[in-house]
Design a protein around this motif. Structure first.
Motif, short mmCIF file in Angstrom:
data_model
loop_
_atom_site.label_atom_id
_atom_site.label_comp_id
_atom_site.label_asym_id
_atom_site.label_seq_id
_atom_site.Cartn_x
_atom_site.Cartn_y
_atom_site.Cartn_z
N PHE A 183 0.83 -1.21 0.00
CA PHE A 183 0.00 0.00 0.00
C PHE A 183 0.87 1.26 0.00
O PHE A 183 0.65 2.20 -0.77
CB PHE A 183 -0.92 -0.02 1.24
N LYS A 184 1.88 1.27 0.86
CA LYS A 184 2.74 2.46 0.96
C LYS A 184 3.53 2.67 -0.34
O LYS A 184 3.67 3.81 -0.81
CB LYS A 184 3.68 2.32 2.15
N LEU A 185 4.04 1.56 -0.88
CA LEU A 185 4.82 1.70 -2.12
C LEU A 185 3.95 2.21 -3.27
O LEU A 185 4.38 3.07 -4.04
CB LEU A 185 5.44 0.34 -2.49
N TYR A 186 2.74 1.67 -3.35
CA TYR A 186 1.89 1.99 -4.50
C TYR A 186 1.21 3.35 -4.33
O TYR A 186 1.26 4.20 -5.22
CB TYR A 186 0.84 0.89 -4.68
N VAL A 187 0.58 3.54 -3.18
CA VAL A 187 -0.26 4.72 -3.00
C VAL A 187 0.55 5.95 -2.59
O VAL A 187 0.39 7.03 -3.15
CB VAL A 187 -1.36 4.43 -1.94
N ILE A 188 1.44 5.78 -1.63
CA ILE A 188 2.16 6.94 -1.10
C ILE A 188 3.34 7.32 -1.99
O ILE A 188 3.53 8.49 -2.32
CB ILE A 188 2.64 6.66 0.34
N SER A 212 -3.31 -7.88 -5.44
CA SER A 212 -4.27 -8.42 -4.46
C SER A 212 -4.02 -7.83 -3.08
O SER A 212 -4.96 -7.52 -2.34
CB SER A 212 -4.15 -9.94 -4.41
N GLN A 213 -2.76 -7.64 -2.73
CA GLN A 213 -2.48 -7.09 -1.41
C GLN A 213 -2.89 -5.63 -1.32
O GLN A 213 -3.33 -5.17 -0.26
CB GLN A 213 -0.99 -7.26 -1.10
N LEU A 214 -2.74 -4.93 -2.43
CA LEU A 214 -3.21 -3.54 -2.43
C LEU A 214 -4.72 -3.49 -2.24
O LEU A 214 -5.24 -2.67 -1.46
CB LEU A 214 -2.84 -2.85 -3.74
N SER A 215 -5.44 -4.39 -2.95
CA SER A 215 -6.88 -4.41 -2.83
C SER A 215 -7.31 -4.73 -1.39
O SER A 215 -8.21 -4.08 -0.84
CB SER A 215 -7.46 -5.47 -3.79
N ARG A 216 -6.63 -5.70 -0.79
CA ARG A 216 -7.00 -6.08 0.57
C ARG A 216 -6.63 -4.97 1.57
O ARG A 216 -7.32 -4.78 2.58
CB ARG A 216 -6.30 -7.38 0.94
N ALA A 217 -5.54 -4.27 1.28
CA ALA A 217 -5.18 -3.15 2.17
C ALA A 217 -6.25 -2.06 2.12
O ALA A 217 -6.61 -1.48 3.15
CB ALA A 217 -3.83 -2.57 1.72
N LYS A 218 -6.74 -1.80 0.94
CA LYS A 218 -7.79 -0.79 0.81
C LYS A 218 -9.04 -1.23 1.53
O LYS A 218 -9.72 -0.43 2.20
CB LYS A 218 -8.08 -0.55 -0.68
N LYS A 219 -9.35 -2.53 1.40
CA LYS A 219 -10.55 -3.03 2.13
C LYS A 219 -10.34 -2.93 3.64
O LYS A 219 -11.24 -2.64 4.37
CB LYS A 219 -10.78 -4.49 1.74
N PHE A 220 -9.10 -3.21 4.05
CA PHE A 220 -8.80 -3.14 5.48
C PHE A 220 -8.99 -1.72 6.01
O PHE A 220 -9.48 -1.52 7.12
CB PHE A 220 -7.36 -3.60 5.70
N LEU A 221 -8.63 -0.75 5.19
CA LEU A 221 -8.79 0.64 5.64
C LEU A 221 -10.26 1.03 5.70
O LEU A 221 -10.63 1.92 6.45
CB LEU A 221 -8.04 1.59 4.67
#
Lengths: 172, 188
Positions: free
Chosen positions: A137-142, A163-172
């Motif tokens: 998430f940090k690498l992609y979004v920030i 997939s991990q980015l998608s799950r991170a977004k869902k987690f937030l």
């Protein structure tokens, strides 16, 4: 993107080993680089180690910097790579799952509309999510890395990064 | 449908834009100490290489000069020369012993060859004996065959069947008597 003339002059002095110029360059960007290092490490001690090693690399590899690129981006990439190297040493391959393709879901769209959180709230949320999600998430979004770059950095599949980015977004 | 990156990502990037955290002074000290160490090792690496090579050359020159200075006649050096000669003699003795051992080994080899030559001769004699006995054994059936031949001749010469029968019964007995002594003689 070109480098500012005064910064370029400072860089040239640093290349020849001018210690005063090196101090100036360090003072100019140390806070920014330490913030990046703190983002990708779990402890402050790790962040200090990472940023120290990163600065040594920066001064040692100034000759490889191209003036056409962003100097701040070049330094940030060195700090992130150094932090990711430490992360890969310590990481445990948990919470990784491959999916064929990740597309935006209604939840993602809803999440994208909820942009009223502060940086502290976001960091608290990231610190509570699984480590693999948080790093992607940090690498992609920030920091704006592409999934292909993230996959190469973390030695994972591109789809895993997605997939991990998608799950991170869902987690937030 | 594409992954969402616009508002969400830009908002987050905005949160972190220009975000700085003051680094502790220990980091700065560590960075420049490390740089000094790298530069120092690089600089001293070349200097130390030159120094060591010069030191080795200087030491070699001093040793050679000292040795040259001691070369003129002196008792210590004469003693050293004698010791060197003794060492050479010892080396020669060792070499002679080695040669003698090699010669002994060479002499032993022909002896072994002679022994091996005699053994085949004995074997040939034994073979001849066995051949003789086998020939004698083979003679038996041949002798029997000869009696049959004799019988046929007698049959041709016989005037009557009765006479022939009598001769046949008598003559084989006589032939067998001749054969038996022959066997005994050969066996002896």
């Amino acid at each position: 993107m070109s480098v500012e003339p005064d910064l370029l002059e400072l860089i040239e002095k640093c290349k020849v080993g001018d210690r005063r110029a090196q101090f100036d360059l360090y003072g100019r960007f140390s806070g920014l680089m330490f913030a990046v290092s703190l983002r990708y490490t779990n402890t402050r001690i790790d962040a200090e180690d990472v940023v120290q090693n990163a600065w040594v690399k920066i001064f040692s590899k100034l000759d490889t910097f191209s003036e056409n690129n962003s100097f701040e981006g070049w330094m940030r990439r060195i700090v992130v790579n150094t932090a990711i190297t430490l992360y890969r040493k310590n990481k445990k391959h948990a919470n990784q799952a491959d999916i064929s393709e990740v597309l935006a879901t209604p939840q993602d769209i809803d999440a994208s509309k909820q942009c009223d959180f502060t940086r502290e709230e976001l960091e608290n949320a990231i610190s509570r999510m699984p480590e693999g999600y948080g790093v992607v998430f940090k690498l992609y979004v920030i920091d704006g890395y592409k999934h292909k770059e993230i996959a190469e950095m973390l030695d994972i599949e591109v789809n895993t990064s997605k997939s991990q980015l998608s799950r991170a977004k869902k987690f937030l | 449908m594409k992954p969402i990156k616009d508002i969400f990502s830009s908002h987050i990037q905005g949160l972190y834009k220009g975000h700085e955290v003051a680094a502790p002074g220990s980091v700065q000290d560590g960075v420049f100490h490390q740089l000094d160490a790298i530069n120092g090792s690089a600089a001293s690496g070349g200097a130390s290489g030159g120094f060591t090579s010069k030191a080795v050359l200087g030491a070699a020159v001093v040793i050679v000069g000292f040795a040259w200075y001691l070369m003129p006649v002196s008792e210590d050096q004469l003693v050293v020369d004698e010791v060197e000669v003794e060492v050479e003699v010892e080396v020669e003795v060792v070499e002679e012993i080695a040669v003698i051992e090699a010669l002994n080994e060479v002499e032993m080899a022909p002896e072994e060859v002679e022994v091996s030559v005699e053994e085949p001769i004995l074997a040939e004699e034994e073979i001849q004996k066995t051949v003789v006995t086998s020939v004698v054994e083979d003679v038996k059936p041949e002798v029997v065959v000869d009696t049959n031949v004799d019988v046929k001749i007698i049959e041709e010469a016989a005037p009557t069947k009765e006479a022939v029968k009598i001769k046949e019964s008598q003559e084989p007995e006589e032939v067998l008597e001749w054969v038996l002594p022959a066997k005994l003689e050969v066996d002896e």
